[in-house]
Motif scaffolding. Structure first.
Motif, PDB file in Angstrom:
ATOM      1  N   ASN A 472      33.564  39.984  25.327  1.00  0.00           N
ATOM      2  CA  ASN A 472      34.393  40.307  26.490  1.00  0.00           C
ATOM      3  C   ASN A 472      35.136  39.064  26.968  1.00  0.00           C
ATOM      4  O   ASN A 472      34.763  37.941  26.654  1.00  0.00           O
ATOM      5  CB  ASN A 472      33.535  40.860  27.628  1.00  0.00           C
ATOM      6  N   MET A 473      36.168  39.305  27.772  1.00  0.00           N
ATOM      7  CA  MET A 473      36.948  38.219  28.347  1.00  0.00           C
ATOM      8  C   MET A 473      36.935  38.308  29.870  1.00  0.00           C
ATOM      9  O   MET A 473      37.144  39.382  30.449  1.00  0.00           O
ATOM     10  CB  MET A 473      38.397  38.266  27.854  1.00  0.00           C
ATOM     11  N   ALA A 474      36.687  37.160  30.502  1.00  0.00           N
ATOM     12  CA  ALA A 474      36.863  37.014  31.945  1.00  0.00           C
ATOM     13  C   ALA A 474      37.995  36.018  32.137  1.00  0.00           C
ATOM     14  O   ALA A 474      37.821  34.821  31.906  1.00  0.00           O
ATOM     15  CB  ALA A 474      35.578  36.529  32.602  1.00  0.00           C
ATOM     16  N   CYS A 475      39.154  36.508  32.510  1.00  0.00           N
ATOM     17  CA  CYS A 475      40.357  35.672  32.595  1.00  0.00           C
ATOM     18  C   CYS A 475      40.322  34.806  33.849  1.00  0.00           C
ATOM     19  O   CYS A 475      40.067  35.305  34.949  1.00  0.00           O
ATOM     20  CB  CYS A 475      41.609  36.534  32.608  1.00  0.00           C
ATOM     21  N   ALA A 476      40.614  33.514  33.680  1.00  0.00           N
ATOM     22  CA  ALA A 476      40.637  32.599  34.814  1.00  0.00           C
ATOM     23  C   ALA A 476      41.820  32.904  35.727  1.00  0.00           C
ATOM     24  O   ALA A 476      42.945  33.112  35.262  1.00  0.00           O
ATOM     25  CB  ALA A 476      40.724  31.161  34.309  1.00  0.00           C
ATOM     26  N   LYS A 477      41.566  32.939  37.022  1.00  0.00           N
ATOM     27  CA  LYS A 477      42.626  33.139  38.006  1.00  0.00           C
ATOM     28  C   LYS A 477      43.130  31.780  38.481  1.00  0.00           C
ATOM     29  O   LYS A 477      42.343  30.830  38.616  1.00  0.00           O
ATOM     30  CB  LYS A 477      42.103  33.961  39.187  1.00  0.00           C
ATOM     31  N   PRO A 478      44.434  31.645  38.736  1.00  0.00           N
ATOM     32  CA  PRO A 478      44.986  30.347  39.128  1.00  0.00           C
ATOM     33  C   PRO A 478      44.304  29.737  40.342  1.00  0.00           C
ATOM     34  O   PRO A 478      44.118  28.525  40.415  1.00  0.00           O
ATOM     35  CB  PRO A 478      46.457  30.665  39.418  1.00  0.00           C
ATOM     36  N   GLY A 479      43.901  30.556  41.292  1.00  0.00           N
ATOM     37  CA  GLY A 479      43.274  30.036  42.495  1.00  0.00           C
ATOM     38  C   GLY A 479      41.772  29.884  42.390  1.00  0.00           C
ATOM     39  O   GLY A 479      41.107  29.551  43.376  1.00  0.00           O
ATOM     40  N   GLY A 480      41.204  30.130  41.207  1.00  0.00           N
ATOM     41  CA  GLY A 480      39.768  30.074  41.025  1.00  0.00           C
ATOM     42  C   GLY A 480      39.170  31.448  40.851  1.00  0.00           C
ATOM     43  O   GLY A 480      39.719  32.451  41.313  1.00  0.00           O
ATOM     44  N   GLY A 481      38.040  31.535  40.184  1.00  0.00           N
ATOM     45  CA  GLY A 481      37.400  32.811  39.903  1.00  0.00           C
ATOM     46  C   GLY A 481      37.953  33.451  38.645  1.00  0.00           C
ATOM     47  O   GLY A 481      38.774  32.872  37.922  1.00  0.00           O
ATOM     48  N   TYR A 482      37.500  34.682  38.384  1.00  0.00           N
ATOM     49  CA  TYR A 482      37.836  35.356  37.132  1.00  0.00           C
ATOM     50  C   TYR A 482      38.130  36.828  37.370  1.00  0.00           C
ATOM     51  O   TYR A 482      37.579  37.451  38.279  1.00  0.00           O
ATOM     52  CB  TYR A 482      36.663  35.250  36.135  1.00  0.00           C
ATOM     53  N   ASP A 483      39.000  37.373  36.538  1.00  0.00           N
ATOM     54  CA  ASP A 483      39.221  38.817  36.451  1.00  0.00           C
ATOM     55  C   ASP A 483      38.600  39.305  35.153  1.00  0.00           C
ATOM     56  O   ASP A 483      38.870  38.743  34.075  1.00  0.00           O
ATOM     57  CB  ASP A 483      40.718  39.150  36.439  1.00  0.00           C
ATOM     58  N   TRP A 484      37.776  40.352  35.235  1.00  0.00           N
ATOM     59  CA  TRP A 484      37.191  40.951  34.037  1.00  0.00           C
ATOM     60  C   TRP A 484      38.276  41.684  33.264  1.00  0.00           C
ATOM     61  O   TRP A 484      39.253  42.166  33.844  1.00  0.00           O
ATOM     62  CB  TRP A 484      36.068  41.896  34.426  1.00  0.00           C
ATOM     63  N   GLU A 485      38.126  41.772  31.972  1.00  0.00           N
ATOM     64  CA  GLU A 485      39.130  42.412  31.131  1.00  0.00           C
ATOM     65  C   GLU A 485      39.463  43.818  31.639  1.00  0.00           C
ATOM     66  O   GLU A 485      38.588  44.597  32.020  1.00  0.00           O
ATOM     67  CB  GLU A 485      38.646  42.487  29.690  1.00  0.00           C
ATOM     68  N   GLY A 486      40.785  44.088  31.677  1.00  0.00           N
ATOM     69  CA  GLY A 486      41.242  45.381  32.164  1.00  0.00           C
ATOM     70  C   GLY A 486      41.329  45.493  33.668  1.00  0.00           C
ATOM     71  O   GLY A 486      41.624  46.570  34.184  1.00  0.00           O
ATOM     72  N   THR A 487      41.074  44.374  34.389  1.00  0.00           N
ATOM     73  CA  THR A 487      41.202  44.377  35.848  1.00  0.00           C
ATOM     74  C   THR A 487      42.075  43.198  36.265  1.00  0.00           C
ATOM     75  O   THR A 487      42.190  42.204  35.542  1.00  0.00           O
ATOM     76  CB  THR A 487      39.838  44.268  36.552  1.00  0.00           C
ATOM     77  N   GLY A 488      42.681  43.307  37.455  1.00  0.00           N
ATOM     78  CA  GLY A 488      43.518  42.220  37.951  1.00  0.00           C
ATOM     79  C   GLY A 488      44.587  41.851  36.944  1.00  0.00           C
ATOM     80  O   GLY A 488      45.309  42.707  36.423  1.00  0.00           O
ATOM     81  N   ASP A 489      44.690  40.581  36.651  1.00  0.00           N
ATOM     82  CA  ASP A 489      45.687  40.095  35.699  1.00  0.00           C
ATOM     83  C   ASP A 489      45.124  39.884  34.298  1.00  0.00           C
ATOM     84  O   ASP A 489      45.776  39.277  33.452  1.00  0.00           O
ATOM     85  CB  ASP A 489      46.278  38.763  36.197  1.00  0.00           C
ATOM     86  N   CYS A 490      43.914  40.361  34.053  1.00  0.00           N
ATOM     87  CA  CYS A 490      43.299  40.217  32.726  1.00  0.00           C
ATOM     88  C   CYS A 490      43.605  41.461  31.903  1.00  0.00           C
ATOM     89  O   CYS A 490      43.194  42.575  32.270  1.00  0.00           O
ATOM     90  CB  CYS A 490      41.797  40.030  32.855  1.00  0.00           C
ATOM     91  N   PRO A 491      44.331  41.323  30.812  1.00  0.00           N
ATOM     92  CA  PRO A 491      44.847  42.514  30.132  1.00  0.00           C
ATOM     93  C   PRO A 491      43.790  43.322  29.387  1.00  0.00           C
ATOM     94  O   PRO A 491      42.759  42.806  28.953  1.00  0.00           O
ATOM     95  CB  PRO A 491      45.873  41.939  29.146  1.00  0.00           C
ATOM     96  N   ASN A 492      44.089  44.605  29.259  1.00  0.00           N
ATOM     97  CA  ASN A 492      43.401  45.500  28.336  1.00  0.00           C
ATOM     98  C   ASN A 492      44.333  45.678  27.148  1.00  0.00           C
ATOM     99  O   ASN A 492      45.379  46.309  27.262  1.00  0.00           O
ATOM    100  CB  ASN A 492      43.113  46.838  29.014  1.00  0.00           C
ATOM    101  N   HIS A 493      43.972  45.097  26.016  1.00  0.00           N
ATOM    102  CA  HIS A 493      44.845  45.165  24.850  1.00  0.00           C
ATOM    103  C   HIS A 493      44.669  46.463  24.056  1.00  0.00           C
ATOM    104  O   HIS A 493      45.468  46.779  23.174  1.00  0.00           O
ATOM    105  CB  HIS A 493      44.578  43.982  23.907  1.00  0.00           C
ATOM    106  N   GLY A 494      43.594  47.193  24.355  1.00  0.00           N
ATOM    107  CA  GLY A 494      43.276  48.345  23.534  1.00  0.00           C
ATOM    108  C   GLY A 494      44.092  49.582  23.859  1.00  0.00           C
ATOM    109  O   GLY A 494      44.372  49.884  25.014  1.00  0.00           O
ATOM    110  N   THR A 495      44.462  50.281  22.807  1.00  0.00           N
ATOM    111  CA  THR A 495      45.023  51.632  22.914  1.00  0.00           C
ATOM    112  C   THR A 495      44.298  52.497  21.889  1.00  0.00           C
ATOM    113  O   THR A 495      43.613  51.984  21.002  1.00  0.00           O
ATOM    114  CB  THR A 495      46.530  51.642  22.614  1.00  0.00           C
TER     115      THR A 495
END
Length: 840
Positions: A472-495
């Motif tokens: 899984n990926m937890a994308c780093a947010k510019p201001g700190g913290g993380y978005d889990w994949e498919g939430t916030g600015d962390c993409p869901n690449h799957g179709t």
């Protein structure tokens, strides 16, 4: 303007940028700081990342300055301002706390498209825009292009037919970054590093680049055996072929449950030990001094002195705090990794006490040696892909509470003697170039079910498990913290078309996490990662232990995932997988591989920087103007402690030169003594005022001012060719260190005016003395003062009568002024604002 505060005036008061008046004559200055991962000194637009939080100072010729801090884009934008005047400025970049705990100035270069120096010079006169792009790096990120991966192989204690296994069966293997396909028929199988008889079943790994060895920790897995030193053992193996594995440390009490008894194909007493006993992850601190390990039984973090061949006892043992699980007994820490000066510790709330999926969550802490601070908390209730396509059991497409009770053993069966029940174990963590966190989950139930007999008394049926780990990926947010994949600015690449035909509510960053042997788009297995992940920052691919990574079923090996797009083994099989464990005498679909480590390397060190014309002869690199310019074509040689020349170069158009660094012909020895020789007799003086012959240049005042990044290091010679000088240098002692303060300033001495002899008066008869006569005196010639070539013993300090300008004027100045004015000369008082700045 990005994250900028302006400091203007002699008093240095801080004012908002918006308060500064606009001057039309200046253009806009943009300063950007990138994080470099290669150490070549050359910009890599595809892989360098913006670095926020860096300090920027811009100074004009009068000593006025503006300061700013880089934003999330790594930039500070300096618009025209009344604070600065003249349009020609010096730009200084420095690394403030807490970043200075792990970041350093990146190595530099004189090649095309190179990074600018931490001290650079710009010209924004007449509305012209200018920019500075410089870089920082963490030397711990450095690896060689041919770095190898290392993975433990876990083997059954008894072969499927009941025969004894090969004692020389591989326990740790290594392979290259380009390994793809199936061994041995398509490519070579991995090299064997050590064997089962030497270390037994292991999982945790830590590569020690400082001593060229690898740490390897014991692991609890049903149907296997510990090594000769038991379930608390940590072994080291030299990687230069100089020896066999030896015991590094032994954690007393880490493993209590014995394997067996009797036929190890049954191992009936060991069903609840996996994930709860023996050792979990290992991590070596970035400076190589401390080895960390997780005692799974005590839930404690252990710290060992890693500098010796052995460590008798942990130097420190601290309890990893329960993050608020439904019950304290549900907290199961496991994962460790060192990154950017911190230790990251990961684990799960297992929900074993409640058997409620809602109580499952993953938690990651940072640990600074004193305090655990949570940085990621993620519920594990989301829908996942099917472990086996077509399954209808509700447990097959979700994580499930930890459960090994024999009373409901058959509830985990999905067919005849085939068992699926994914139970999350947060096993590994890795970080991308932009600070995002790759999270690897091991299916803990596979270490329970394995591939052997039913553990219940009186039932010796052979059973097999099917792994359902995850990446899984937890994308780093510019201001700190993380978005889990498919939430916030962390993409869901799957179709549906690209993720193995998973249901629409499945969100995956790494959508290549499936097995499609026929390239039909259907994922026979839709969760094939087995939880061990590693990422080399200079590469585009994340490596993961993988179920059916290439051609064959019931196989194991490595899967490779594109760090940006998530493409992996499921796409274009077998282009992104490496199969090196087959179905025979292995754990098949129940896993059987440990952690992944890679061979990091000690980064080369570098010294150098600039040769410049110091027109005002003050020994300080002032902002460039008509009489302060870089000096190209100066010859610079490097001599070792014996006086032998080991490298040589010439300064580039910016006056810069460098020795050492990544790719250099000569690699400097850390901490060694060197001499840097500057021959400015060869310099190009085309941009120097009056374009003098280079042989007329002389070295300026050495070690002037408070900032070693702005001074000249050469003590002016007093004999021989005066346009040749040198300085003694001690190379940085730590890997990846740079010293870009080895500078040489030169100036053009004013011509010495000819001395006019005092005329001898013509004798005349002397009249008779008279009491009222005044004796005649003959004025002496005006003395000529040669410019000093050494700094004064007691340099003037800021303050005094001209404190507002930073200059001090002594009575002697006024006396000399009177002499000059009396002689018909012109007196010009030039004051320079003194300042204290950073040193890097």
């Amino acid at each position: 303007m990005s994250a900028l505060l302006l400091a203007g005036g002699a008093a240095g008061a801080m004012v908002p940028a918006s308060a500064a008046a606009i001057q039309d004559q200046d253009g806009t200055l943009t300063v950007q700081v990138l994080r470099d991962f290669f150490g070549t000194g050359v910009i890599n637009a595809a892989m360098d990342t913006p670095q926020q939080g860096m300090a920027v100072e811009v100074t004009d010729t009068a000593g006025h300055h503006v300061r700013g801090t880089t934003d999330a884009t790594g930039k500070v934008v300096v618009p025209p301002s009344s604070t600065l005047a003249g349009g020609q400025y010096r730009v200084d970049v420095s690394i403030p706390a807490p970043y200075d705990g792990y970041l350093r100035a990146a190595p530099a270069s004189t090649k095309d498209n190179h990074f600018d120096s931490f001290t650079s010079f710009v010209d924004v006169r007449n509305g012209k825009a200018d920019s500075v792009i410089t870089a920082v790096w963490n030397p711990a990120d450095y690896t060689l292009p041919d770095s190898k991966y290392y993975v433990p192989v876990q083997s059954p204690a008894v072969n499927a037919d009941g025969s004894a296994p090969d004692p020389n069966a591989r326990a740790l293997v290594s392979f290259g970054q380009d390994a793809r396909g199936t061994c041995p028929d398509q490519l070579a199988c991995p090299a064997v590093v050590n064997t089962q008889s030497q270390v037994g079943t292991t999982w945790g790994l830590a590569y020690d680049k400082y001593r060229k060895r690898i740490f390897q920790a014991a692991f609890a897995k049903r149907f296997t055996e510990y090594g000769p030193e038991g379930g608390g053992a940590i072994y080291t193996t030299p990687l230069d072929g100089s020896g066999t594995p030896t015991l590094f440390a032994k954690v007393t009490g880490a493993a209590l449950t014995p394997h067996g008894p009797g036929d190890m194909r049954k191992d009936q007493l060991f069903t609840d030990a996996p994930g709860k006993e023996s050792l979990g992850g290992l991590a070596l601190s970035e400076d190589g001094t401390t080895l960390y390990a997780v005692n799974l039984r005590s839930r404690r973090l252990l710290s060992f002195d890693a500098t010796g061949a052995k460590a008798a006892l942990p130097a420190k043992s601290v309890r990893i705090p329960d993050p608020g699980c439904a019950s304290a007994s549900d907290w199961r820490p496991f994962a460790l990794t060192a990154h950017d000066g911190k230790l990251y510790v990961g684990g799960v709330c297992s929900a074993e006490s409640t058997q409620q999926r809602a109580d499952l969550k993953a938690v990651v802490y940072t640990y600074d040696g004193t305090t655990f601070a949570p940085v990621l908390t993620q519920p594990l209730t989301f829908t996942r892909g099917q472990v086996l396509m077509g399954m209808t059991q509700p447990t097959a497409d979700h994580w499930n509470p930890w459960d090994t009770r024999l009373s409901n053993w058959d509830s985990r069966a999905i067919g005849v003697n085939l068992y699926v029940n994914p139970q999350p174990e947060l096993a590994t963590l890795a970080f991308t170039r932009n600070g995002s966190m790759i999270v690897g989950f091991r299916d803990r139930f596979m270490d329970v079910i394995g591939n052997g007999m039913d553990p219940r008394p009186g039932n010796d049926t052979i059973q097999a498990g099917m792994s359902g780990g995850d990446i899984n990926m937890a994308c780093a947010k510019p201001g700190g913290g993380y978005d889990w994949e498919g939430t916030g600015d962390c993409p869901n690449h799957g179709t549906f078309a690209t993720n193995g035909h998973e249901p629409g509510d499945v969100k995956e960053y790494f959508h290549g996490d499936f097995f499609d042997p026929n390239r039909s788009g259907n994922g026979l297995h839709q969760e094939t990662s087995q939880g061990s992940v590693a990422y080399i920052p200079q590469q585009q691919w994340v490596v993961s232990t993988e179920l059916d990574p290439a051609r064959d079923v019931s196989s194991n090996g490595a899967g490779f995932y594109n760090v940006e797009t998530g493409v992996g083994p499921g796409q274009d099989n077998p282009a992104h997988g490496y199969q090196f464990v087959g179905a025979t005498n292995s754990f098949g679909k129940a896993g059987g591989l440990g952690d992944v480590a890679y061979a990091a390397a000690n980064a080369p060190i570098q010294i150098g920087n600039i040769v410049w014309f110091d027109g005002d002869h003050n020994g300080i690199q002032d902002p460039y103007h008509e009489d302060e310019v870089p000096l190209a074509g100066a010859t610079v040689n490097l001599l070792d402690a014996s006086g032998k020349q080991v490298a040589g170069t010439k300064t580039d158009p910016a006056g810069e030169y460098y020795f050492g660094g990544v790719g250099a012909e000569y690699e400097l020895t850390p901490g060694a003594k060197y001499t840097v020789e500057f021959n400015v007799c060869t310099a190009d003086t085309g941009n120097v005022p009056r374009q003098p012959a280079a042989t007329e240049l002389r070295f300026t005042l050495p070690v002037a001012g408070a900032d070693r990044a702005h001074d000249s290091n050469v003590t002016p010679p007093t004999s021989g060719q005066l346009c040749k000088g040198s300085t003694q240098v001690t190379a940085p002692s730590t890997p990846g260190g740079v010293d870009h303060t080895i500078d040489a300033g030169v100036y053009l001495p004013p011509p010495t005016p000819p001395t006019t002899p005092t005329p001898t008066p013509t004798p005349t008869p002397s009249p008779s003395p008279s009491p009222s006569a005044t004796p005649s005196t003959t004025p002496s010639a005006t003395p000529t003062v040669a410019p000093s070539t050494t700094p004064p013993a007691n340099p003037p300090k800021p303050g005094g009568p001209l404190a507002s300008t930073g200059a001090e004027v002594s009575p002697l100045v006024f006396i000399l002024a009177g002499v000059l004015l009396a002689a018909g000369g012109v007196f010009l008082l030039i004051s320079r604002k003194r300042r204290t700045s950073r040193q890097h």
